[in-house]
Scaffold this motif. Structure first.
Motif, PDB file in Angstrom:
ATOM      1  N   SER A  37       0.798  -1.308   0.149  1.00 25.22           N
ATOM      2  CA  SER A  37       0.126  -0.180  -0.058  1.00 25.22           C
ATOM      3  C   SER A  37       0.944   1.217  -0.117  1.00 25.22           C
ATOM      4  N   ASP A  38       2.332   1.235  -0.172  1.00 22.67           N
ATOM      5  CA  ASP A  38       3.394   2.003   0.218  1.00 22.67           C
ATOM      6  C   ASP A  38       3.903   2.388  -1.007  1.00 22.67           C
ATOM      7  N   LEU A  39       3.401   1.333  -2.379  1.00 24.73           N
ATOM      8  CA  LEU A  39       4.250   2.298  -3.632  1.00 24.73           C
ATOM      9  C   LEU A  39       3.122   2.548  -4.431  1.00 24.73           C
ATOM     10  N   LYS A  40       1.701   2.242  -4.493  1.00 28.11           N
ATOM     11  CA  LYS A  40       0.748   3.052  -4.790  1.00 28.11           C
ATOM     12  C   LYS A  40       0.951   3.203  -6.198  1.00 28.11           C
ATOM     13  N   LEU A  41       1.591   2.686  -7.110  1.00 24.32           N
ATOM     14  CA  LEU A  41       1.713   2.762  -8.998  1.00 24.32           C
ATOM     15  C   LEU A  41       1.965   1.593  -8.848  1.00 24.32           C
ATOM     16  N   GLY A  42       0.964   0.618  -9.948  1.00 20.91           N
ATOM     17  CA  GLY A  42       1.912  -0.638 -10.217  1.00 20.91           C
ATOM     18  C   GLY A  42       1.830  -0.537 -11.730  1.00 20.91           C
ATOM     19  N   PHE A  43       2.488  -1.094 -12.230  1.00 21.77           N
ATOM     20  CA  PHE A  43       2.650  -1.103 -13.841  1.00 21.77           C
ATOM     21  C   PHE A  43       2.160  -2.880 -14.686  1.00 21.77           C
ATOM     22  N   LEU A  95       5.380  13.366 -11.060  1.00 22.79           N
ATOM     23  CA  LEU A  95       5.649  11.984 -10.131  1.00 22.79           C
ATOM     24  C   LEU A  95       7.055  12.309  -9.711  1.00 22.79           C
ATOM     25  N   HIS A  96       7.670  12.304 -10.195  1.00 23.23           N
ATOM     26  CA  HIS A  96       9.297  12.352 -10.004  1.00 23.23           C
ATOM     27  C   HIS A  96       9.571  14.073  -9.165  1.00 23.23           C
ATOM     28  N   LYS A  97       9.050  14.458  -9.414  1.00 24.19           N
ATOM     29  CA  LYS A  97       8.754  15.445  -8.706  1.00 24.19           C
ATOM     30  C   LYS A  97       8.044  16.397  -7.917  1.00 24.19           C
ATOM     31  N   ASN A  98       6.645  15.089  -7.386  1.00 22.98           N
ATOM     32  CA  ASN A  98       5.913  15.824  -6.326  1.00 22.98           C
ATOM     33  C   ASN A  98       5.617  14.552  -5.788  1.00 22.98           C
ATOM     34  N   GLY A  99       6.411  12.972  -5.658  1.00 17.54           N
ATOM     35  CA  GLY A  99       6.169  11.905  -5.409  1.00 17.54           C
ATOM     36  C   GLY A  99       5.542  11.652  -3.656  1.00 17.54           C
ATOM     37  N   GLN A 100       6.052  13.246  -3.046  1.00 16.95           N
ATOM     38  CA  GLN A 100       6.515  12.611  -1.453  1.00 16.95           C
ATOM     39  C   GLN A 100       4.993  12.714  -0.953  1.00 16.95           C
ATOM     40  N   ALA A 101       4.044  13.366  -1.900  1.00 17.78           N
ATOM     41  CA  ALA A 101       2.776  13.762  -1.771  1.00 17.78           C
ATOM     42  C   ALA A 101       1.982  12.342  -2.005  1.00 17.78           C
ATOM     43  N   ILE A 102       2.250  11.487  -2.847  1.00 20.56           N
ATOM     44  CA  ILE A 102       1.782  10.745  -3.483  1.00 20.56           C
ATOM     45  C   ILE A 102       2.061   8.943  -2.639  1.00 20.56           C
ATOM     46  N   TYR A 103       3.720   8.828  -2.638  1.00 17.83           N
ATOM     47  CA  TYR A 103       4.419   7.292  -2.446  1.00 17.83           C
ATOM     48  C   TYR A 103       3.983   7.346  -0.813  1.00 17.83           C
TER      49      TYR A 103
END
Length: 483
Positions: A42-48, A361-369
Motif C-alpha cells: 500500500s506504500d507503493l501506490k502505482l503498479g505497471f 511524479l518524480h517531482k511530487n511523489g512525496q505527496a503520493i508514495y
C-alpha cells in the motif's frame, strides 16, 4: 460514434464491477506476513500492468472473441468454430523480435511504477512462460517466438523488474479455454464457463485442476520471488457450476514457496481476496478501511491496439495523474495497464502519456508514495493525503489544461496560524491565509507537466473536515488500522 460505444461499454462494465465491489465482505488475512506485505504494497501506490499474448498479432481483444456469448460488449463471430481455430493458431505468427525486458523495466521506472503485474496466462490458455505442462506456450519449438534469445518472457521480465526494486505480480487466469478438460472437445462451448457438468465428469475436472495446480507450482517455484498472485476469471469458483479451483491447495503451494505472498482471487471474496480490484473505475467515496487497487488502461482496452485503430483513445498524462491522485486520496493503489505490441513494445502515444505522468511524479511523489487517506479526501478539485505518521498533510490541486492559478483554496483544511506550507515540487515555502474552515494558499505558476497538479505540503493543521486536528488526532490517524 465509435467512441460513444466504447464509453457505453466502459460504463456497463463499471456498473457490473461496482456490484461485485459492494456485494462481498472484505476479510483481512490473519497471516502476519501477508498483513505486512499488504502494508508494504500500500506504500507503493502505482503498479505497471501489461497484457500481452499472441492476440497482439492482430491487435484484438484478449481471449474474449472466442467466447460464444452475445453480451453487450462483445458479439461472437458468425463462424465461431472456424474463428477459434484461427485464434488458437495465432502463436504461429507471434514473433516479438523487439522484446527487451530491460527496456520495459526502464519504462516502468520512468512512469513512476513501484510494482509490476504481468499476464503470464490469459483465459485463452497461451502460456507466457516455459511451462512443462503444456505445448501451448511461448517456448514451443513449433512457434517462431521460441527462437527469441529471451523466449521465456516471464522469467526475464520478472528479473528485470526486480533489479529496479519492484514487487512482482503474476496474473494468471483460472479458466483455460484451450485446455481439453475445461472446454472439452466432446461438447460445444456454452460460454466462458466449463462446458460440461462437473458432477458428471469429476475425473475431467480433476485433471484440469491438477494441471492448474501444477502451473501455479511452476510459477511459485521457478521464477524467483513473487509478491502477488493476481487471479482472474471469477466465474471459475465452486459456487458456480461446481468449478472448485481448490483454492486452499493453491494457497498452500503459494505460501509454502513464497511466504507472505498476497493472493488476489478477485471478485470472489473471502480469505483469498487479499485486496479488492475495481476495474476501469474509481470508487466515488473513500475506501480507506480496506486494501484496494483500481486497474485501469491507458488506452481504451487492456490489449494492444494499432495506432490507426478506431478504438484508440489514449489518456493524456494529465488525465492519468488526475485519476491516480484521486485513487490515492481515497485510500487505494492504481494498477495502470499498457498492452504490448506483436513486436514487443508499446503504442508510442501511450508511452508518451505514462512518461509525462512519471515526470510529475518524480517531482511530487512525496505527496503520493507511502501516504494514507485523510478526510475530507476530495473537495472540488482538491485531493488530500497524509504521511503515515500523521505529521504532514498534502493538498493536491488538480489543474485543467491552461489553468494557471495564483491562489488555491483548500476547502475543509484549516492550517494552524503558525503552519509552514511548501510547494512539494520545489521545496519553496508558500504564504497563506485562513478563510473560515479553509486555507487560501499563494502558489507558483507551473509549466509543462508540472502544471498537471500542484502538490502542497502542510506542516501544522488545526482542522480537517471540521474536526480539530491536534497531536492526539495525529496519533489516531497514524493508527488507522495501519493501512
Amino acid at each position: 460514434m465509435k467512441k460513444l460505444l466504447i464509453f457505453i461499454v466502459a460504463l456497463l462494465s463499471a456498473f457490473g464491477a461496482q456490484a461485485q465491489w459492494k456485494g462481498k465482505e472484505f476479510v483481512l488475512d490473519p497471516d502476519p506476513l501477508v498483513q505486512q506485505k499488504l502494508k508494504d504494497w500500500s506504500d507503493l501506490k502505482l503498479g505497471f500492468f501489461v497484457h500481452w499474448g499472441a492476440y497482439s498479432v492482430d491487435g484484438m481483444c484478449e481471449s474474449w472473441p472466442i467466447v460464444s456469448e452475445d453480451v453487450d460488449w462483445l458479439t461472437p463471430h458468425k463462424n465461431l468454430k472456424e474463428f477459434r481455430k484461427y485464434y488458437f493458431d495465432l502463436p504461429k505468427k507471434f514473433n516479438p523480435v523487439k522484446f527487451n525486458p530491460e527496456q520495459w523495466a526502464d519504462l516502468a521506472e520512468d512512469m513512476g511504477a513501484k510494482y509490476f503485474v504481468f499476464t503470464t496466462k490469459h483465459h485463452d490458455g497461451f502460456t507466457m512462460w516455459d511451462s512443462q505442462l503444456t505445448d501451448y506456450k511461448i517456448t514451443n519449438p513449433a512457434y517462431p517466438c521460441s527462437k527469441l534469445p529471451k523466449a521465456d518472457v516471464t522469467k526475464y521480465l520478472f528479473d528485470a523488474m526486480r533489479k529496479k526494486g519492484m514487487m512482482i505480480g503474476a496474473y494468471i487466469s483460472k479458466p483455460d479455454w484451450h485446455h481439453p478438460y475445461y472446454w472439452s472437445p466432446s461438447f460445444e462451448s456454452a460460454g466462458r464457463n466449463v462446458n460440461y457438468k462437473v458432477e458428471r465428469h469429476p475425473d475431467w475436472w480433476g485433471k484440469f485442476t491438477d494441471f492448474w495446480l501444477g502451473q501455479i507450482d511452476e510459477l511459485m517455484s521457478n521464477y524467483g520471488k513473487v509478491d502477488i498472485l493476481w487471479l482472474d476469471g471469477a466465474w471459475a469458483n465452486k459456487d458456480n457450476q461446481g468449478q472448485d479451483m481448490r483454492m486452499d491447495e493453491v494457497a498452500n503451494i503459494c505460501r509454502s514457496k513464497q511466504p507472505g505472498i498476497m493472493i488476489v482471487d478477485r471478485w470472489v471474496g473471502g480469505k483469498y481476496e487479499n485486496y479488492r480490484t475495481p476495474e476501469q473505475w474509481i470508487p466515488s467515496e473513500s475506501q480507506d478501511k480496506i486494501y484496494w487497487e483500481s486497474n485501469m488502461t491507458v488506452n481504451c482496452c487492456f490489449s494492444y491496439r494499432f495506432e490507426d485503430s478506431p478504438e484508440t483513445n489514449v489518456k493524456s498524462g494529465r488525465e492519468l495523474i488526475h485519476k491516480f491522485v484521486d485513487v490515492v486520496a481515497k485510500g487505494g493503489n492504481l494498477l495502470l495497464n499498457l498492452g504490448a505490441s506483436p513486436q514487443g513494445w508499446f503504442n508510442p502515444e501511450e508511452v508518451k502519456s505514462v512518461k509525462n505522468m512519471g515526470q510529475w511524479l518524480h517531482k511530487n511523489g512525496q505527496a503520493i508514495y507511502a501516504t494514507r487517506a485523510i478526510a475530507p479526501y476530495a473537495e472540488s478539485n482538491i485531493r488530500y493525503t497524509r504521511s503515515k505518521d500523521g505529521q504532514k498533510v498534502y493538498a493536491i490541486a488538480l489543474l485543467a489544461e491552461n489553468e494557471h492559478p495564483s491562489k488555491v483554496m483548500l476547502p475543509g483544511c484549516l492550517a494552524s496560524k503558525n503552519a509552514k506550507l511548501f510547494d512539494v515540487a520545489t521545496g519553496k515555502r508558500l504564504s497563506f491565509s485562513r478563510q473560515g474552515n479553509a486555507t487560501l494558499v499563494n502558489v507558483p505558476r507551473k509549466k509543462g507537466t508540472d502544471n498537471y497538479a500542484i502538490a502542497i505540503e502542510i506542516n501544522g493543521i488545526e482542522k480537517m473536515a471540521g474536526k480539530s486536528y491536534g497531536k492526539s488526532q495525529h496519533a489516531k490517524d497514524a493508527e488507522n488500522r495501519n493501512l
